[in-house]
Scaffold this active site. Structure first.
Site, PDB file in Angstrom:
ATOM      1  N   ALA A  64      -0.102 -28.255 -65.890  1.00  0.00           N
ATOM      2  CA  ALA A  64      -1.173 -27.393 -65.404  1.00  0.00           C
ATOM      3  C   ALA A  64      -2.408 -27.654 -66.255  1.00  0.00           C
ATOM      4  O   ALA A  64      -2.302 -28.135 -67.391  1.00  0.00           O
ATOM      5  CB  ALA A  64      -0.750 -25.937 -65.523  1.00  0.00           C
ATOM      6  N   GLY A 109       3.909 -28.547 -65.915  1.00  0.00           N
ATOM      7  CA  GLY A 109       3.885 -28.427 -64.456  1.00  0.00           C
ATOM      8  C   GLY A 109       4.124 -29.747 -63.746  1.00  0.00           C
ATOM      9  O   GLY A 109       4.567 -29.761 -62.595  1.00  0.00           O
ATOM     10  N   GLU A 112       7.756 -30.054 -63.601  1.00  0.00           N
ATOM     11  CA  GLU A 112       8.229 -29.049 -62.638  1.00  0.00           C
ATOM     12  C   GLU A 112       8.020 -29.541 -61.202  1.00  0.00           C
ATOM     13  O   GLU A 112       8.860 -29.323 -60.328  1.00  0.00           O
ATOM     14  CB  GLU A 112       7.501 -27.724 -62.879  1.00  0.00           C
ATOM     15  CG  GLU A 112       7.889 -27.120 -64.234  1.00  0.00           C
ATOM     16  CD  GLU A 112       7.114 -25.860 -64.559  1.00  0.00           C
ATOM     17  OE1 GLU A 112       5.874 -25.949 -64.684  1.00  0.00           O
ATOM     18  OE2 GLU A 112       7.724 -24.794 -64.677  1.00  0.00           O
ATOM     19  N   GLU A 132       5.488 -26.436 -73.162  1.00  0.00           N
ATOM     20  CA  GLU A 132       4.739 -25.168 -73.206  1.00  0.00           C
ATOM     21  C   GLU A 132       4.900 -24.426 -74.524  1.00  0.00           C
ATOM     22  O   GLU A 132       4.030 -23.641 -74.908  1.00  0.00           O
ATOM     23  CB  GLU A 132       5.165 -24.260 -72.032  1.00  0.00           C
ATOM     24  CG  GLU A 132       4.625 -24.697 -70.678  1.00  0.00           C
ATOM     25  CD  GLU A 132       5.449 -25.770 -69.982  1.00  0.00           C
ATOM     26  OE1 GLU A 132       6.402 -26.297 -70.593  1.00  0.00           O
ATOM     27  OE2 GLU A 132       5.146 -26.073 -68.821  1.00  0.00           O
TER      28      GLU A 132
HETATM   29  C1  HXC Z   1      -6.094 -30.374 -68.874  1.00  0.00           C
HETATM   30  C2  HXC Z   1      -5.588 -32.426 -69.722  1.00  0.00           C
HETATM   31  C3  HXC Z   1      -4.215 -32.136 -69.666  1.00  0.00           C
HETATM   32  C4  HXC Z   1      -3.834 -30.870 -69.175  1.00  0.00           C
HETATM   33  C5  HXC Z   1      -4.458 -34.115 -70.472  1.00  0.00           C
HETATM   34  N1  HXC Z   1      -5.684 -33.643 -70.210  1.00  0.00           N
HETATM   35  N2  HXC Z   1      -3.537 -33.209 -70.135  1.00  0.00           N
HETATM   36  N3  HXC Z   1      -6.515 -31.546 -69.328  1.00  0.00           N
HETATM   37  N4  HXC Z   1      -4.813 -30.021 -68.796  1.00  0.00           N
HETATM   38  N5  HXC Z   1      -2.559 -30.530 -69.033  1.00  0.00           N
HETATM   39  C6  HXC Z   1      -6.973 -34.310 -70.436  1.00  0.00           C
HETATM   40  C7  HXC Z   1      -7.313 -34.409 -71.915  1.00  0.00           C
HETATM   41  O1  HXC Z   1      -7.868 -33.204 -72.352  1.00  0.00           O
HETATM   42  C8  HXC Z   1      -8.317 -35.547 -71.899  1.00  0.00           C
HETATM   43  O2  HXC Z   1      -9.537 -35.047 -71.399  1.00  0.00           O
HETATM   44  C9  HXC Z   1      -7.747 -36.468 -70.817  1.00  0.00           C
HETATM   45  O3  HXC Z   1      -6.888 -35.662 -70.007  1.00  0.00           O
HETATM   46  C10 HXC Z   1      -6.913 -37.604 -71.398  1.00  0.00           C
HETATM   47  O4  HXC Z   1      -5.913 -37.029 -72.216  1.00  0.00           O
HETATM   48  P1  HXC Z   1      -5.662 -37.461 -73.747  1.00  0.00           P
HETATM   49  O5  HXC Z   1      -5.028 -36.313 -74.429  1.00  0.00           O
HETATM   50  O6  HXC Z   1      -6.910 -38.025 -74.325  1.00  0.00           O
HETATM   51  O7  HXC Z   1      -4.617 -38.648 -73.547  1.00  0.00           O
HETATM   52  P2  HXC Z   1      -3.496 -39.130 -74.562  1.00  0.00           P
HETATM   53  O8  HXC Z   1      -4.022 -39.132 -75.968  1.00  0.00           O
HETATM   54  O9  HXC Z   1      -2.942 -40.388 -73.990  1.00  0.00           O
HETATM   55  O10 HXC Z   1      -2.369 -37.995 -74.503  1.00  0.00           O
HETATM   56  C11 HXC Z   1      -1.651 -37.797 -73.325  1.00  0.00           C
HETATM   57  C12 HXC Z   1      -0.862 -36.473 -73.427  1.00  0.00           C
HETATM   58  C13 HXC Z   1      -1.803 -35.312 -73.805  1.00  0.00           C
HETATM   59  C14 HXC Z   1       0.253 -36.613 -74.464  1.00  0.00           C
HETATM   60  C15 HXC Z   1      -0.221 -36.263 -72.041  1.00  0.00           C
HETATM   61  O11 HXC Z   1      -2.949 -35.353 -72.920  1.00  0.00           O
HETATM   62  C16 HXC Z   1      -1.178 -33.955 -73.689  1.00  0.00           C
HETATM   63  O12 HXC Z   1      -0.415 -33.536 -74.523  1.00  0.00           O
HETATM   64  N6  HXC Z   1      -1.561 -33.228 -72.616  1.00  0.00           N
HETATM   65  C17 HXC Z   1      -1.088 -31.855 -72.416  1.00  0.00           C
HETATM   66  C18 HXC Z   1       0.328 -31.847 -71.891  1.00  0.00           C
HETATM   67  C19 HXC Z   1       0.846 -30.420 -71.748  1.00  0.00           C
HETATM   68  O13 HXC Z   1       0.912 -29.664 -72.717  1.00  0.00           O
HETATM   69  N7  HXC Z   1       1.206 -30.065 -70.546  1.00  0.00           N
HETATM   70  C20 HXC Z   1       1.727 -28.699 -70.240  1.00  0.00           C
HETATM   71  C21 HXC Z   1       0.577 -27.815 -69.821  1.00  0.00           C
HETATM   72  S1  HXC Z   1       1.100 -26.179 -69.561  1.00  0.00           S
HETATM   73  P3  HXC Z   1     -10.912 -35.299 -72.183  1.00  0.00           P
HETATM   74  O14 HXC Z   1     -11.893 -34.504 -71.400  1.00  0.00           O
HETATM   75  O15 HXC Z   1     -10.708 -34.841 -73.583  1.00  0.00           O
HETATM   76  O16 HXC Z   1     -11.101 -36.778 -72.070  1.00  0.00           O
HETATM   77  C22 HXC Z   1       1.820 -26.208 -68.050  1.00  0.00           C
HETATM   78  C23 HXC Z   1       2.320 -24.903 -67.547  1.00  0.00           C
HETATM   79  C24 HXC Z   1       2.790 -24.979 -66.116  1.00  0.00           C
HETATM   80  O17 HXC Z   1       1.938 -27.216 -67.413  1.00  0.00           O
HETATM   81  C25 HXC Z   1       3.036 -23.600 -65.524  1.00  0.00           C
HETATM   82  C26 HXC Z   1       1.816 -22.884 -65.128  1.00  0.00           C
HETATM   83  C27 HXC Z   1       2.069 -21.567 -64.387  1.00  0.00           C
END
Ligand code: HXC
Length: 258
Positions: A64, A109, A112, A132
């Site tokens: 998400a 997500g 999921e 998360e």
């Molecule tokens: C918003 C995201 C994102 C996310 C990545 N980006 N994941 N933006 N939401 N989930 C964005 C980054 O901010 C960055 O934007 C660009 O995508 C590239 O990501 P990087 O981090 O620079 O890439 P990298 O270093 O290769 O790392 C990849 C990664 C990391 C390991 C996947 O991006 C990461 O940890 N992302 C978050 C993963 C996460 O925690 N997902 C769960 C979310 S909670 P900019 O603008 O800086 O270039 C969830 C809850 C679901 O999903 C249920 C809801 C009800």
């Protein structure tokens, strides 16, 4: 249909839906969900036999949209979780098989979403997980439920609690993904599998989905009874695919499901 965050294409009987928000690693927000809802409203399943989901760029879907969380109220968060569940349930309940072609990160997500698909094929180099716990959150699109039902509570807790994501190999060993392929071959392998599945009886495929899906929520006894009834129904006189399948076997030819 014109989308900003999705792309749909057809390769004969296979539909390919790509999440195309690569700048944010295909993170899911309300705009993406609106398009996904519009896509599911269009009756695309009539023209394809199998749907493949994948992501553009280096991610399948990285979860998400965390940036959008900054402005969420408790009510917004609840509604977002419910909306995602509704959409993912619609994918899970399509009466055609759905394959997740996990080309890159499938996190939160994103995993999921993949878990709502019937089969998962992943790049051997990618990472999957429910991270998360690093955000003070929990999965919200049914990940706590779908993952534990699919691979057991202990394995699901391990993935959710350590929160760092696991390698594709470990995900394969735990049964999260069914097949690993070299990077670059994920979509072609998914399409190859989709083509094989598309050559099978559509009626059988949709019933298998229904039995497995509904059966997960039933006792073994009740699910067994449901299965016997469905099996019996296939022997009704109007069940053309059963007639064709059995006749084709006896006539030593390939069945024609059209
Ligand atoms: C918003 C995201 C994102 C996310 C990545 N980006 N994941 N933006 N939401 N989930 C964005 C980054 O901010 C960055 O934007 C660009 O995508 C590239 O990501 P990087 O981090 O620079 O890439 P990298 O270093 O290769 O790392 C990849 C990664 C990391 C390991 C996947 O991006 C990461 O940890 N992302 C978050 C993963 C996460 O925690 N997902 C769960 C979310 S909670 P900019 O603008 O800086 O270039 C969830 C809850 C679901 O999903 C249920 C809801 C009800």
């Amino acid at each position: 249909m014109k989308f900003n965050y999705l792309k749909f294409e057809k390769k004969e009987r296979i539909g390919i839906l790509t999440f195309t928000r690569p700048d944010a690693l295909n993170a899911l927000n309300e705009n993406v969900f609106k398009e996904l809802s519009d896509f599911l409203d269009a009756d695309f399943t009539q023209s394809i036999r199998v749907l493949v989901l994948t992501g553009a760029g280096k991610a399948f879907v990285a979860g998400a949209d965390i940036k959008a969380f900054q402005t969420y109220s408790s009510q917004n968060a609840y509604e977002f979780a419910e909306l995602g569940k509704l959409l993912f349930d619609r994918i899970a309940n399509l009466d055609i098989p759905v394959i997740a072609a996990i080309n890159g990160f499938a996190l939160g997500g994103g995993l999921e979403l993949a878990l709502a698909c019937d089969i998962r094929i992943a790049s051997e180099r990618t990472k999957l997980g429910l991270p998360e716990v690093n955000l003070g959150l929990i999965p919200g699109f049914n990940g706590t439920q779908r993952l534990s039902r699919q691979i057991g509570a202990g394995n699901a807790m391990y993935i959710m609690m350590q929160g760092e994501g696991i390698s594709a190999l470990e995900a394969y060993q735990l049964g999260v993904v069914q097949k690993l392929v070299p990077p670059g071959e994920v979509l072609s392998s998914a399409i190859q599998l989709a083509e094989k599945i598309a050559s099978k009886s559509p009626r059988s495929l949709s019933l298998i989905k229904e039995m497995v899906g509904k059966g997960m929520e039933m006792s073994l006894k009740d699910a067994g009874e449901m299965e016997s009834r469905a099996f019996g129904n296939l022997f009704k006189e109007d069940q053309k695919e059963r007639i064709e399948g059995v006749t084709a076997f006896l006539e030593k030819r390939q069945p024609n499901w059209e």
